[in-house]
Each structure stands twice: as C-alpha cells, then as structure tokens.
Design a protein around this motif. Sequence first.
Motif, short mmCIF file in Angstrom:
data_model
loop_
_atom_site.label_atom_id
_atom_site.label_comp_id
_atom_site.label_asym_id
_atom_site.label_seq_id
_atom_site.Cartn_x
_atom_site.Cartn_y
_atom_site.Cartn_z
N ALA A 90 0.83 -1.20 0.00
CA ALA A 90 0.00 0.00 0.00
C ALA A 90 0.87 1.26 0.00
CB ALA A 90 -0.91 0.00 1.21
N GLU A 91 0.27 2.36 -0.44
CA GLU A 91 0.87 3.68 -0.31
C GLU A 91 -0.04 4.51 0.58
OE1 GLU A 91 1.28 5.04 -4.37
OE2 GLU A 91 3.41 4.46 -4.36
N TYR A 92 0.59 5.29 1.50
CA TYR A 92 -0.19 5.95 2.55
C TYR A 92 -0.02 7.46 2.55
CZ TYR A 92 -0.13 1.21 4.57
OH TYR A 92 -0.24 -0.15 4.77
N ASN A 93 -1.05 8.11 3.08
CA ASN A 93 -0.99 9.50 3.50
C ASN A 93 -1.28 9.57 5.00
OD1 ASN A 93 -0.39 11.02 1.19
ND2 ASN A 93 -2.52 11.03 0.52
N CYS A 94 -0.68 10.56 5.64
CA CYS A 94 -1.13 10.95 6.98
C CYS A 94 -2.09 12.12 6.81
CB CYS A 94 0.04 11.40 7.85
SG CYS A 94 1.17 10.09 8.34
N LEU A 95 -3.26 12.01 7.37
CA LEU A 95 -4.21 13.13 7.38
C LEU A 95 -4.15 13.74 8.76
CD1 LEU A 95 -6.28 14.66 5.65
CD2 LEU A 95 -8.05 13.19 6.65
N LEU A 96 -3.61 14.96 8.86
CA LEU A 96 -3.38 15.61 10.15
C LEU A 96 -4.54 16.54 10.47
CD1 LEU A 96 0.39 16.58 9.74
CD2 LEU A 96 -0.60 14.41 10.50
N CYS A 97 -4.84 16.63 11.76
CA CYS A 97 -5.81 17.62 12.25
C CYS A 97 -5.03 18.76 12.90
CB CYS A 97 -6.77 16.99 13.25
SG CYS A 97 -8.00 18.15 13.90
N CYS A 98 -5.15 19.96 12.32
CA CYS A 98 -4.40 21.12 12.78
C CYS A 98 -5.35 22.30 12.96
CB CYS A 98 -3.32 21.51 11.77
SG CYS A 98 -2.17 20.21 11.36
N ASN A 99 -5.57 22.66 14.22
CA ASN A 99 -6.40 23.84 14.50
C ASN A 99 -7.74 23.79 13.78
OD1 ASN A 99 -4.31 25.03 16.09
ND2 ASN A 99 -3.30 25.70 14.20
N GLY A 100 -8.37 22.62 13.81
CA GLY A 100 -9.70 22.48 13.23
C GLY A 100 -9.72 22.23 11.73
N ARG A 101 -8.55 22.15 11.09
CA ARG A 101 -8.49 21.91 9.65
C ARG A 101 -7.65 20.68 9.37
NH1 ARG A 101 -6.96 27.34 6.52
NH2 ARG A 101 -7.60 25.99 4.78
N THR A 102 -7.97 19.96 8.30
CA THR A 102 -7.24 18.75 7.95
C THR A 102 -6.17 19.07 6.89
OG1 THR A 102 -8.89 18.18 6.27
CG2 THR A 102 -9.16 17.23 8.49
N LEU A 103 -5.07 18.31 6.99
CA LEU A 103 -3.95 18.52 6.07
C LEU A 103 -3.36 17.16 5.70
CD1 LEU A 103 -1.92 20.52 4.71
CD2 LEU A 103 -0.54 20.31 6.80
N PRO A 104 -3.38 16.79 4.41
CA PRO A 104 -2.78 15.52 4.00
C PRO A 104 -1.27 15.66 3.81
CG PRO A 104 -3.86 16.55 2.13
CD PRO A 104 -4.11 17.45 3.30
N VAL A 105 -0.52 14.65 4.27
CA VAL A 105 0.93 14.62 4.14
C VAL A 105 1.32 13.21 3.70
CG1 VAL A 105 3.14 14.89 5.32
CG2 VAL A 105 1.20 16.34 5.96
N SER A 106 2.21 13.10 2.74
CA SER A 106 2.62 11.77 2.28
C SER A 106 3.38 11.05 3.39
CB SER A 106 3.49 11.88 1.02
OG SER A 106 4.67 12.58 1.31
N ALA A 107 3.25 9.72 3.39
CA ALA A 107 3.85 8.90 4.45
C ALA A 107 4.70 7.80 3.85
CB ALA A 107 2.75 8.31 5.32
N ASN A 108 5.67 7.34 4.63
CA ASN A 108 6.47 6.18 4.31
C ASN A 108 6.19 5.08 5.32
OD1 ASN A 108 7.95 7.45 2.13
ND2 ASN A 108 9.06 8.59 3.71
N TYR A 109 6.54 3.85 4.96
CA TYR A 109 6.36 2.78 5.93
C TYR A 109 7.45 1.74 5.79
CZ TYR A 109 4.46 -0.65 2.57
OH TYR A 109 4.30 -1.54 1.54
N SER A 110 7.70 1.05 6.90
CA SER A 110 8.63 -0.08 6.91
C SER A 110 8.04 -1.18 7.78
CB SER A 110 10.00 0.34 7.45
OG SER A 110 9.90 0.79 8.79
N ILE A 111 8.14 -2.42 7.29
CA ILE A 111 7.61 -3.57 8.02
C ILE A 111 8.72 -4.19 8.85
CG2 ILE A 111 6.52 -5.84 7.77
CD1 ILE A 111 5.36 -4.89 5.12
N HIS A 112 8.45 -4.46 10.10
CA HIS A 112 9.44 -5.06 10.97
C HIS A 112 9.81 -6.46 10.46
CE1 HIS A 112 8.32 -2.46 14.72
NE2 HIS A 112 8.28 -1.76 13.58
N SER A 113 11.08 -6.80 10.61
CA SER A 113 11.55 -8.08 10.07
C SER A 113 11.05 -9.28 10.87
CB SER A 113 13.09 -8.09 10.05
OG SER A 113 13.62 -7.87 11.35
N ASP A 114 10.68 -9.08 12.12
CA ASP A 114 10.19 -10.20 12.93
C ASP A 114 8.69 -10.38 12.75
OD1 ASP A 114 12.57 -11.01 13.89
OD2 ASP A 114 12.12 -10.73 16.01
N HIS A 115 8.30 -11.09 11.69
CA HIS A 115 6.88 -11.41 11.48
C HIS A 115 6.66 -12.92 11.50
CE1 HIS A 115 8.40 -12.25 7.48
NE2 HIS A 115 8.79 -10.98 7.35
#
Length: 461
Positions: free
Chosen positions: A113-138
Amino acid sequence: MHTHTAALRRAAQISQHHIFPRTLLITIIFFVLMYAFYFLTGLKNMTDYKPTAFYPHWKKKQPPSMACGVPVENDPIINVTNLKTYMVSSYIEHRQKVKMIRTIAIVLRSENAEYNCLLCCNGRTLPVSANYSIHSDHFGFEYGTADITCQIPEMCPTPTHVAITSRSPKEDGSLQDIHAFQPIRNQQKQEVFPYEFTVCISTMFDYVNILMLVQAMEMFKILGVQRVAIYKTSCHPVTQKVLNYYVRQNFVEIIPWRVSSYINVSRGWKKSVSPGELHYFGQIAALNDCVYRYMYQSHYVALQDLDEFILPLNLDNWKELLPELERKYNLEVGFEFENNFFPVSMKDPRPKYSPDSWKKVKGVNILEYVYRLSNDPTRFNDFKVIVNPRLVFTTTVHGFLQSMNGSVRVNHEIARMYHLRDIQRDDVVTHFHIRDTRLRDYADRLIPAVSKVLQKVLGIY
C-alpha cells in the motif's frame, strides 16, 4: 330489613375507602425503608467500590470526542479504509533530526500500500505523504508490525490527531474517507518521569491463572515497579475482578487489545504449529506500542510476561540492580536477562509457602517451584529485557530490532529470569535439575501481601 342491609353495605364501603389508602401508605413506607437500608449498608461495605470499574455498561454513554469534525478513537485498533492496514497508536518522534509522527500499525505484508497521513491542525485537515517499513520479525505470518511515518510540516507544527489513508484517491479525485482520528501522543519530550519502572505485559487472552496474577503484581511491587501495562484481549471474570482492583490502585493500565476482531491471530509463534495470519495475538505490535506509550512516562520498561520474574541474586530489587548494571556495563544500553525454566511439573509443596487459603484460588503458586533446568552455555538462551525506552526505536519479543546502542547480556550470577512454564517431558528429562530457592527469599513479604489482596478482592481467608 332492606334498610338495615343497605346501611351495612354503606358502612363496608366507607371502611374499604379508608383501609385502602392506609394499606398503600404502609406499603410505600416499607419499600422506602428497605431501599434506605440497602443503600446505607451498601455504602458501608463498598467504600472503595466504583461501579464503572466492574460494570462499564453502567456508565452514561458520552458522545465521542471530535477532531476536525471526525470522531476520535483513543483505543487501538483502527482499520484504514479500503486497506488491510490497522492503526495501533501514533506518537511524536523527537529523536530524529526532522520531527515526525510515527504510527505503529499492523499491515498485510503483501498489500504494498501507499499511505498519506491526514493531520488535524487547529480544526483543519492537512494531507501529508507517508512512508512505511515492516518489521523483520513477522515469523512468516501474512500480517506484520510496521511503522508508518510522516514529517510534520511547517504549516502544522503541532498536529493533535492523525488518520492514515490510502494515497490512491477516490474515483472523483477526492481523498479517501476516514471514520476516526487517533490522538498523537508524546507531544512533549520529558526529562522527569512519574514512574521509575514499568512492566509491559503482552498479550493477555483467556487468562485464568488468578493466583499467579496476584503474586506477579505483588512481586513487581516488591521489586520496585510502579506501573504495569497489560494488553488484554480476554480473561476469566475473576481475573477481571483482580485487574479492576489494581486499576483502582493506579498500578495497572489495561489497554484493550481487539486485534482478533479484525485478523485471524495465532496463539503461538510458529505458524506450522499455531495457524493464523498474525503472530501470537499481535504481540510484537503491543510491545512496540508499550515502549512508545511509556517513553516519557517511565525511566525504564521491562518487556516480559506474567510468568517471568527478573531477580537480582545479591541485591534486593530493581532499584538497587539497575544502577549497578549501568556502572558495570554501560549507561546507554538495554539489559538482557537470561531465561531459566522452572517446570510446573516439578512441585515442591511446603506448608510454609502454601497457605491453605491460596488453595481455594485457581492458578499456580510460584513459591512451590524451586527446580531450575540447566542452560547449555554453548547454545543461545532466550532472554527478556529491561531498558530505558528512549534508547529503542523498534523492539521484538527478545531484544531490539533497532536501538541506539543495542543490549548486553547480564551475567547470570548477577541476575537472571525465573520462568515458570509447562515444559515438554523430553526437555525436562534431558536437562540437569538445579535446586534454586531464590524466589522464596521474598516469601516473608509476598505471602502476607498476596493474602491481603485475596481477602480484600475475593473474600478468601
């Protein structure tokens, strides 16, 4: 004659007219007195009783808190819309050069998947691109623990809540919908902590070992612990009653752990033996959450189970032990305590260590097990850790995947872990048995403390 009969009938009607209200009045007074009696005696006998602790459904349902017009969910787990991704918790990461939000998550590893973080800032929303890493111990399971991270933008220096969304827009080009925001914890970097030692227990499911639970809580107190975090899926009703007692003492925090409502979880670590899609009820995600949850609340955290006891051999408690270890090894490392099995099939019951009242309680009496299996020094032996959580980025069941300076194995003559467990017969037969009564050195303090809790909470004398 007719006149006489009519007079009698009228007299009876008058009598009934006066008797009925009198009977009603007496009945009302009776019930009022009974209610007052039960209310007053109830207060007398339940001075420390909190109805909502035992019966959460008594709480008046409060409207959900809102952030940017969206409900806020404080507990794990939140499913990301249209994805097999589940938010566990979100934290400010203060230790990187660039300040960011780290969301601990459980993800389907094959989804890409590709993700965004949707932030709540002073009553308004702001999308920010996100990265991710999966832990090796699965451990080869379909789902694994992951970190989803996004930088905090200049136009939103203090976001209060976050939601993870798919970066793929909807057909109309708009952002994906969200149904809940998650609070962003660790907003401030702290230097002084309310707790010296916190124990992280993950995860509790179908737990019925009531006597050991009380013994563990009281042993933790003796060792210097001020807080125990328990990631709970399910337990026996009496177990819950004991947990409620320690919650009221502000000694235990219960984190609701409902991963099994969303994912087919395994009851073990080995997929071929314990089938499922996620390792051991999501234990690794819970451990990582506990490290971050208490990063600025506790000087140290211990990552262990309820049947494990890390004991110093020449000192009394952790408050004495940890400064000694930091002088001997290094101030800025985690400390590994070698696992030592005490098979529950090898009992040593002694009246001094087995009060009759304890026999009425379901569970194992830890003071009855003094036979330790020898460890092979030529082989790797498992361990559990006590660590300054601010040194850790990602953890696993035994040790760390990423930390500032790693960890060191504590000499087993200084401290070791006592682990009571049902061991396979072949393992018991092929090991030397060593009589080790270190746990009993705490009996004079442990026995009265446990008995007091059993009396107070369960009425057992």
